[in-house]
Design a protein around this motif. Structure first.
Motif, short mmCIF file in Angstrom:
data_model
loop_
_atom_site.label_atom_id
_atom_site.label_comp_id
_atom_site.label_asym_id
_atom_site.label_seq_id
_atom_site.Cartn_x
_atom_site.Cartn_y
_atom_site.Cartn_z
N MET A 1 -38.16 50.25 109.38
CA MET A 1 -36.79 49.82 109.58
C MET A 1 -35.91 51.05 109.80
SD MET A 1 -36.64 46.92 106.65
CE MET A 1 -34.85 46.94 106.60
N ASP A 2 -36.08 51.69 110.90
CA ASP A 2 -35.29 52.87 111.17
C ASP A 2 -35.16 53.00 112.67
OD1 ASP A 2 -35.23 56.01 109.38
OD2 ASP A 2 -33.91 55.27 110.96
N GLU A 3 -34.39 53.97 113.11
CA GLU A 3 -34.20 54.16 114.52
C GLU A 3 -35.42 54.83 115.14
OE1 GLU A 3 -30.67 56.42 114.89
OE2 GLU A 3 -29.36 54.83 114.14
N THR A 4 -35.51 54.76 116.45
CA THR A 4 -36.59 55.41 117.16
C THR A 4 -36.61 56.90 116.84
OG1 THR A 4 -36.44 53.82 118.94
CG2 THR A 4 -37.52 55.90 119.44
N SER A 5 -37.80 57.44 116.60
CA SER A 5 -37.94 58.84 116.23
C SER A 5 -38.80 59.55 117.26
CB SER A 5 -38.57 58.96 114.85
OG SER A 5 -39.82 58.36 114.84
N SER A 6 -38.71 60.87 117.25
CA SER A 6 -39.54 61.64 118.16
C SER A 6 -40.84 62.03 117.49
CB SER A 6 -38.79 62.91 118.60
OG SER A 6 -38.49 63.69 117.47
N GLY A 7 -41.87 62.31 118.26
CA GLY A 7 -43.15 62.68 117.70
C GLY A 7 -44.06 63.18 118.80
N ALA A 245 -26.30 45.71 103.82
CA ALA A 245 -25.16 45.49 104.69
C ALA A 245 -25.11 46.46 105.87
CB ALA A 245 -23.87 45.60 103.88
N ASP A 246 -25.75 47.62 105.70
CA ASP A 246 -25.70 48.65 106.75
C ASP A 246 -26.79 48.48 107.80
OD1 ASP A 246 -27.67 49.24 104.85
OD2 ASP A 246 -27.57 51.39 105.26
N LYS A 247 -27.68 47.50 107.64
CA LYS A 247 -28.79 47.35 108.57
C LYS A 247 -28.40 46.52 109.79
CE LYS A 247 -31.85 49.74 106.36
NZ LYS A 247 -32.29 51.03 106.91
N ASP A 248 -28.93 46.91 110.94
CA ASP A 248 -28.67 46.21 112.18
C ASP A 248 -29.26 44.80 112.13
OD1 ASP A 248 -29.65 45.56 115.19
OD2 ASP A 248 -27.86 46.85 115.21
N VAL A 251 -33.07 43.91 112.51
CA VAL A 251 -34.06 44.05 111.44
C VAL A 251 -33.70 43.18 110.23
CG1 VAL A 251 -34.80 46.35 112.14
CG2 VAL A 251 -32.91 46.11 110.51
N ARG A 252 -32.84 42.19 110.47
CA ARG A 252 -32.42 41.31 109.37
C ARG A 252 -33.60 40.60 108.71
NH1 ARG A 252 -28.10 39.57 105.95
NH2 ARG A 252 -28.86 37.60 105.08
#
Length: 270
Positions: A1-7, A245-248, A251-252
């Motif tokens: 549950m997070d934003e897209t990350s680099s790798g 409350a801060d989640k988009d 991802v509810r």
């Protein structure tokens, strides 16, 4: 549950014996996409593929091109890790093994602490229920002759960025906390490289387990505070509204699954 990350980029070696091939299925729950891994000892003809991922013809073809594939291993049953398993097994004639026997093809289910000798490697199976009931990790032991640093493939039990969800009712918080403690112990003597199911590779298993356990403790206290404010019988939706409350909105459903798991844990029902 997070934003897209680099790798690591598609097909990049991430250890002496592991190459990451990232599936083209990015999203709020999959970060950059599902990480499939190709494992083989240096000089070995065959390989092992962990989590073939979605049923994407191009992705599966890239994995098959690293063959011959001697074995397919699955970290857990979620579709972003397993949707392509049947097609990939047909493409490669490789057996498939998982904790969940319903995913197995031509081979028995995995068992905890089992050691699998394949593709010049010895892979240890570590059952880590919690994210799902069938979640499992795979340890690649250190081997000085091969130049291999300890590494562990964690599926969704540990992610490369952010924290994973507890997929209630299949997953459960109590077993997940125990799994994190078990993994932390595996990395207590020396750093263990983490090869996660999504996101970038992480350098230290024990360190990330500490962070995950601290995060879970913080969330549990937030749930307790929400229940104190809303009442002991507050609904999952009401608690989610307050704690996440801060989640988009995308991802509810995942947030609600985690809240249900935490409520079951606090109420002594899981």
């Amino acid at each position: 549950m997070d934003e897209t990350s680099s790798g690591p980029s598609v097909g990049e070696p991430v250890s002496a014996v592991a190459t990451l091939v990232r599936a083209p299925n990015p999203g709020p729950m999959t970060l950059d996409g599902t990480n499939s891994f190709v494992l083989r000892a240096p000089g070995a003809a065959g390989c092992v593929v962990v989590d073939p991922g979605p049923d994407d013809a191009g992705h599966l073809a890239r994995l098959a091109a690293d063959g011959p594939v001697e074995l397919v291993l699955v970290t857990h049953h979620h579709a972003d890790h397993t949707e392509g398993v049947a097609r990939f097994a047909a493409m490669t004639d490789a057996p498939v093994r998982a904790i969940d026997r319903r995913l197995c093809l031509g081979a028995p289910p995995l068992s905890d602490r089992e050691r699998i000798k394949v593709a010049g490697l010895e892979i240890e199976v570590v059952a880590t229920p919690g994210h799902t009931a069938d979640s499992v990790c795979f340890v690649l032991p250190a081997d000085a002759a091969l130049g291999v640093k300890d590494a562990i493939l964690t599926g969704d039990t540990i992610l490369g960025r952010g924290t994973t969800i507890i997929s209630d009712p299949d997953g459960a918080l109590g077993p997940y906390l125990s799994s994190l403690e078990r993994l932390r112990a595996l990395g207590s003597e020396a750093p263990v490289l983490v090869l996660p199911g999504h996101g970038p590779v992480l350098p230290d298993l024990a360190e990330i387990c500490d962070a995950y356990l601290a995060h879970r403790a913080e969330r549990i206290e937030q749930i307790r505070a929400a229940l104190a404010e809303l009442g002991a019988d507050a609904s999952t939706a009401a608690v989610t509204d307050l704690v996440y409350a801060d989640k988009d909105a995308s991802v509810r459903s995942a947030a609600e699954a985690s809240v249900r798991a935490q409520l079951r844990y606090l109420r002594g029902t899981a």
